[in-house]
Scaffold this active site. Structure first.
Site, short mmCIF file in Angstrom:
data_model
loop_
_atom_site.label_atom_id
_atom_site.label_comp_id
_atom_site.label_asym_id
_atom_site.label_seq_id
_atom_site.Cartn_x
_atom_site.Cartn_y
_atom_site.Cartn_z
CG HIS A 162 -100.89 74.95 16.63
ND1 HIS A 162 -99.95 74.73 17.61
CD2 HIS A 162 -101.73 75.90 17.16
CE1 HIS A 162 -100.19 75.51 18.65
NE2 HIS A 162 -101.29 76.22 18.41
CG HIS A 197 -91.41 73.73 18.40
ND1 HIS A 197 -91.32 75.05 18.75
CD2 HIS A 197 -92.56 73.27 18.93
CE1 HIS A 197 -92.38 75.37 19.48
NE2 HIS A 197 -93.16 74.31 19.60
CG ASP A 253 -98.52 67.91 18.64
OD1 ASP A 253 -99.30 67.83 19.59
OD2 ASP A 253 -98.40 68.93 17.93
N1 ACO Z 1 -90.50 67.03 8.52
C1 ACO Z 1 -89.76 67.32 7.44
N2 ACO Z 1 -89.21 68.51 7.22
C2 ACO Z 1 -89.40 69.46 8.15
C3 ACO Z 1 -90.15 69.22 9.30
C4 ACO Z 1 -90.72 67.95 9.47
N3 ACO Z 1 -91.47 67.66 10.53
N4 ACO Z 1 -90.19 70.35 10.04
C5 ACO Z 1 -89.48 71.26 9.37
N5 ACO Z 1 -89.01 70.74 8.22
C6 ACO Z 1 -88.19 71.39 7.23
C7 ACO Z 1 -89.07 72.17 6.25
O1 ACO Z 1 -89.47 71.37 5.17
C8 ACO Z 1 -88.17 73.30 5.84
O2 ACO Z 1 -87.28 72.80 4.89
P1 ACO Z 1 -86.73 73.74 3.67
O3 ACO Z 1 -85.99 74.84 4.35
O4 ACO Z 1 -85.86 72.81 2.89
O5 ACO Z 1 -87.95 74.20 2.94
C9 ACO Z 1 -87.37 73.58 7.11
O6 ACO Z 1 -87.38 72.37 7.87
C10 ACO Z 1 -87.95 74.69 7.94
O7 ACO Z 1 -89.33 74.44 8.17
P2 ACO Z 1 -90.41 75.60 8.38
O8 ACO Z 1 -91.79 75.06 8.41
O9 ACO Z 1 -90.16 76.66 7.35
O10 ACO Z 1 -90.01 76.28 9.73
P3 ACO Z 1 -90.17 75.84 11.20
O11 ACO Z 1 -88.96 75.19 11.68
O12 ACO Z 1 -90.56 77.05 11.92
O13 ACO Z 1 -91.39 74.78 11.24
C11 ACO Z 1 -93.16 73.46 12.04
C12 ACO Z 1 -92.07 74.45 12.41
C13 ACO Z 1 -94.20 74.17 11.18
C14 ACO Z 1 -93.81 72.99 13.33
C15 ACO Z 1 -92.53 72.28 11.28
O14 ACO Z 1 -91.47 71.75 12.00
C16 ACO Z 1 -93.54 71.19 10.92
O15 ACO Z 1 -94.28 71.33 9.95
N6 ACO Z 1 -93.57 70.09 11.72
C17 ACO Z 1 -94.52 69.01 11.48
C18 ACO Z 1 -95.89 69.38 12.05
C19 ACO Z 1 -95.89 69.37 13.56
O16 ACO Z 1 -95.40 68.43 14.20
N7 ACO Z 1 -96.50 70.42 14.15
C20 ACO Z 1 -96.61 70.55 15.62
C21 ACO Z 1 -95.66 71.59 16.13
S1 ACO Z 1 -95.73 71.69 17.88
C22 ACO Z 1 -97.17 72.46 18.16
O17 ACO Z 1 -97.65 73.26 17.43
C23 ACO Z 1 -97.91 72.05 19.34
#
Ligand code: ACO
Length: 396
Positions: free
Chosen positions: A224, A263, A320
């Site tokens: 987050h 996201h 971010d």
């Molecule tokens: N890098 C690599 N792979 C990613 C990333 C990333 N930044 N984000 C998502 N994925 C991949 C996951 O590994 C997953 O792959 P899989 O299906 O093969 O297992 C797929 O995309 C779905 O990811 P989830 O976490 O299940 O779902 P979601 O899309 O809802 O994830 C999240 C959102 C948690 C923010 C994610 O994109 C992430 O971890 N990003 C990096 C951390 C980040 O930047 N957080 C800030 C978000 S904005 C905020 O809160 C202010």
């Protein structure tokens, strides 16, 4: 009793738990709206004080109302002495998000409206929280670096005063203007993890400061708000890296995430990230920190290419990603970036806590209470046989 809905291990994605009048996101189109206004318009034309007023009260202020609101924010620029004493007792290595979170209940101990259940009292508490979180962050930065705490300047804006108290010198107008825009961009974002945490705590009728402390805890996580600090660490590591594309590929091959990308709601570029990317470019021109900006462009390019190759075309930079280089170019250390997120989002949290408590958008606010499927040890409804230890025998 409503029919039980079973949605497990989805992080409640797609589940609607309440009505809200505060903000709206269209994740497919990349649209963010606060109380009816597009984020692009607000970021370009409105100040953070105006946006905080809008979020808390539901309408934009007229000139007089805005001046009055700004004065209330300025008049609240003080911290209780016992809070400053407590900060001085913390080890310099303490994480600023822990320090910020711990400060909130200490602020509650000096809050005259704490037990007043009226909406007006909640608005007054919101103003004090919005005004004081930046003071805590700046004071902690000075204390941990063994520098003198700077007294607030009530003649300058919210953002300018923060930079002044942080650095101990008159802030540059461009920098304080850029920070003000960042505060506008981060101020609210519907039912994200920290806002939901704040609303969940508010739903128990706990006071506003308890709800805010919970929200700060949720924001600190690296998935987050904590992601901006992780992005900055990555950019500092990569600013001299000749082959960023291979670094990105290796990281993804190793099953790791690229922080600041992806996201839960946006499936296209986050509208806030577009703004912050432009701002990072402008600040790089002004500060000469081209290496950091170039590194962020290269990570973005390489990551988008890799995600495309892996069929994950919806993963794009989030708020971010470019806020990290922007804050860095303002002279903000990486571990203060998440507290600065909190110093903006406090406006949204307070608006949501008020909405949760006073139920303006809901038919009837309810205590959040989901269920879980029990998959642990089970010996039938009589329970497993408990054999008391001899020394634990109780007198009947
Ligand atoms: N890098 C690599 N792979 C990613 C990333 C990333 N930044 N984000 C998502 N994925 C991949 C996951 O590994 C997953 O792959 P899989 O299906 O093969 O297992 C797929 O995309 C779905 O990811 P989830 O976490 O299940 O779902 P979601 O899309 O809802 O994830 C999240 C959102 C948690 C923010 C994610 O994109 C992430 O971890 N990003 C990096 C951390 C980040 O930047 N957080 C800030 C978000 S904005 C905020 O809160 C202010």
């Amino acid at each position: 009793m409503p029919h039980a809905v079973r949605i497990k291990n989805t992080g409640l994605r797609g589940v609607t738990v309440a009505d809200t009048k505060i903000s709206f996101i269209d994740g497919e189109k990349g649209i963010l709206i606060y109380r009816g206004y597009r984020i692009e318009d607000l970021a370009e034309h409105a100040t953070f004080a105006e946006v905080a007023y809008l979020l808390l009260k539901g309408t934009l202020p007229g000139s007089e109302a805005l001046e009055d609101f700004e004065n209330q924010l300025k008049n609240a620029r003080t911290l209780p002495e016992h809070l400053l004493d407590a900060l001085k007792c913390c080890p310099a290595t303490a994480n600023p998000m822990d320090v910020l979170q711990a400060s909130v209940p200490l602020l509650a101990t000096a809050e005259p409206d704490l037990t007043d259940e009226s909406r007006e009292a909640h608005e007054r508490m919101a103003i004090r929280l919005i005004s004081r979180l930046p003071l805590v962050i700046a004071a902690w930065e000075r204390i941990r670096r063994r520098k003198e705490i700077i007294e607030p300047d009530v003649s300058i804006s919210h953002a300018a005063n923060f930079l002044y108290m942080l650095h101990g010198r008159e802030p540059d107008e461009v920098m304080s203007g850029a920070l003000d825009t960042c505060l506008v961009l981060h101020a609210d974002h519907t039912f994200n993890a920290s806002t939901f945490a704040s609303r969940q705590v508010a739903s128990t009728r706990a006071h506003m400061y308890s709800s805010v402390a919970a929200a700060i805890g949720a924001l600190s996580g690296s998935l987050h708000g904590g992601a901006n600090t992780e992005v900055m660490k990555m950019l500092l590591e990569l600013k001299k890296e000749p082959d960023i594309a291979s670094w990105v590929k290796d990281r993804l091959d190793g099953g790791e995430r690229i922080m600041g990308m992806g996201h839960a709601v946006y499936k296209t570029m986050d509208p806030r990230a577009k703004f912050l990317k432009q701002m990072a470019g402008k600040l790089a021109e002004i500060t000469g920190m081209h290496d950091i900006y170039e590194a962020s462009l290269k990570v973005e390019e390489a990551a988008l290419e890799e995600f495309e190759r892996r069929g994950k075309t919806t993963i794009k930079p989030n708020v971010d990603f470019y806020s990290a280089p922007v804050y860095y170019m303002m002279g903000i250390p990486p571990d203060l970036m998440t507290p600065i997120f909190a110093m903006s989002r406090i406006a949204g949290w307070c608006a949501h806590i008020i909405e949760e408590k006073f139920g303006e958008a809901q038919e009837k606010p309810a205590l959040y209470r989901p269920k879980a499927d029990y998959v642990g040890e089970y010996c039938g409804l009589m329970g497993c046989k408990y054999e008391p230890r001899e020394e634990n025998k109780k007198i009947a």
